[in-house]
Design a protein around this motif. Structure first.
Motif, PDB file in Angstrom:
ATOM      1  N   ALA A   7     -67.414   5.596  30.953  1.00 33.38           N
ATOM      2  CA  ALA A   7     -68.187   5.085  29.823  1.00 33.38           C
ATOM      3  C   ALA A   7     -69.546   4.562  30.282  1.00 33.38           C
ATOM      4  O   ALA A   7     -70.555   4.751  29.594  1.00 33.38           O
ATOM      5  CB  ALA A   7     -67.402   3.998  29.093  1.00 33.38           C
ATOM      6  N   ASP A   8     -69.603   3.913  31.449  1.00 33.25           N
ATOM      7  CA  ASP A   8     -70.880   3.439  31.991  1.00 33.25           C
ATOM      8  C   ASP A   8     -71.831   4.597  32.269  1.00 33.25           C
ATOM      9  O   ASP A   8     -72.999   4.567  31.877  1.00 33.25           O
ATOM     10  CB  ASP A   8     -70.656   2.645  33.283  1.00 33.25           C
ATOM     11  N   SER A  11     -73.019   6.163  29.085  1.00 36.11           N
ATOM     12  CA  SER A  11     -74.037   5.336  28.440  1.00 36.11           C
ATOM     13  C   SER A  11     -75.417   5.591  29.049  1.00 36.11           C
ATOM     14  O   SER A  11     -76.406   5.739  28.332  1.00 36.11           O
ATOM     15  CB  SER A  11     -73.665   3.860  28.566  1.00 36.11           C
ATOM     16  N   GLY A  15     -78.529   7.405  27.180  1.00 39.34           N
ATOM     17  CA  GLY A  15     -79.787   6.674  27.139  1.00 39.34           C
ATOM     18  C   GLY A  15     -80.939   7.543  27.624  1.00 39.34           C
ATOM     19  O   GLY A  15     -82.031   7.530  27.050  1.00 39.34           O
ATOM     20  N   GLY A  76     -74.809   6.160  23.188  1.00 41.37           N
ATOM     21  CA  GLY A  76     -74.958   5.373  24.409  1.00 41.37           C
ATOM     22  C   GLY A  76     -74.560   3.923  24.197  1.00 41.37           C
ATOM     23  O   GLY A  76     -73.896   3.320  25.050  1.00 41.37           O
ATOM     24  N   ALA A  77     -74.959   3.346  23.064  1.00 43.24           N
ATOM     25  CA  ALA A  77     -74.598   1.958  22.772  1.00 43.24           C
ATOM     26  C   ALA A  77     -73.091   1.807  22.584  1.00 43.24           C
ATOM     27  O   ALA A  77     -72.493   0.836  23.067  1.00 43.24           O
ATOM     28  CB  ALA A  77     -75.340   1.491  21.523  1.00 43.24           C
ATOM     29  N   LEU A  79     -70.763   3.692  23.922  1.00 41.44           N
ATOM     30  CA  LEU A  79     -70.145   3.816  25.244  1.00 41.44           C
ATOM     31  C   LEU A  79     -70.326   2.542  26.070  1.00 41.44           C
ATOM     32  O   LEU A  79     -69.430   2.147  26.818  1.00 41.44           O
ATOM     33  CB  LEU A  79     -70.707   5.024  25.974  1.00 41.44           C
ATOM     34  N   LEU A  80     -71.469   1.900  25.925  1.00 39.98           N
ATOM     35  CA  LEU A  80     -71.704   0.651  26.639  1.00 39.98           C
ATOM     36  C   LEU A  80     -70.765  -0.446  26.140  1.00 39.98           C
ATOM     37  O   LEU A  80     -70.200  -1.212  26.927  1.00 39.98           O
ATOM     38  CB  LEU A  80     -73.159   0.219  26.482  1.00 39.98           C
ATOM     39  N   SER A  83     -67.368   0.276  27.576  1.00 43.53           N
ATOM     40  CA  SER A  83     -67.249  -0.039  28.999  1.00 43.53           C
ATOM     41  C   SER A  83     -67.183  -1.526  29.254  1.00 43.53           C
ATOM     42  O   SER A  83     -66.559  -1.972  30.217  1.00 43.53           O
ATOM     43  CB  SER A  83     -68.418   0.580  29.786  1.00 43.53           C
TER      44      SER A  83
END
Length: 86
Positions: A7-8, A11, A15, A76-77, A79-80, A83
């Motif tokens: 996930a990191d 992200s 991004g 991306g948000a 996934l962040l 994580s």
């Protein structure tokens, strides 16, 4: 590789995709029709020329790139968030 690391990295990747899409939206330019090329900026029957580009078609192209960038930024948000909460 565990889910948090995936996930990191996802992200960061989304991004970067978002940044690329917004850069493309900022510089995209659609040429005017052949009969309007080289004419000064202004309103014509065949279109509107601004800075040597077809205004309406350029705005449409920018909207497509901006939409792709917003979707990539949202993914991306998410996934962040995944994580950091996992």
């Amino acid at each position: 590789m565990n889910l948090v690391m995936l996930a990191d990295y996802g992200s960061v990747a989304f991004g970067a995709i978002s940044a690329f899409c917004w850069l493309a939206a900022a510089i995209v330019k659609v040429d005017p029709p052949e009969n309007l090329r080289g004419k000064p900026d202004g309103d014509y029957w065949d279109g509107i020329v601004v800075n040597g580009a077809d205004l309406i078609k350029t705005l449409r192209a920018q909207a497509r790139w901006n939409s792709a960038a917003a979707i990539a930024a949202a993914i991306g948000a998410i996934l962040l968030i995944v994580s950091k909460t996992a």
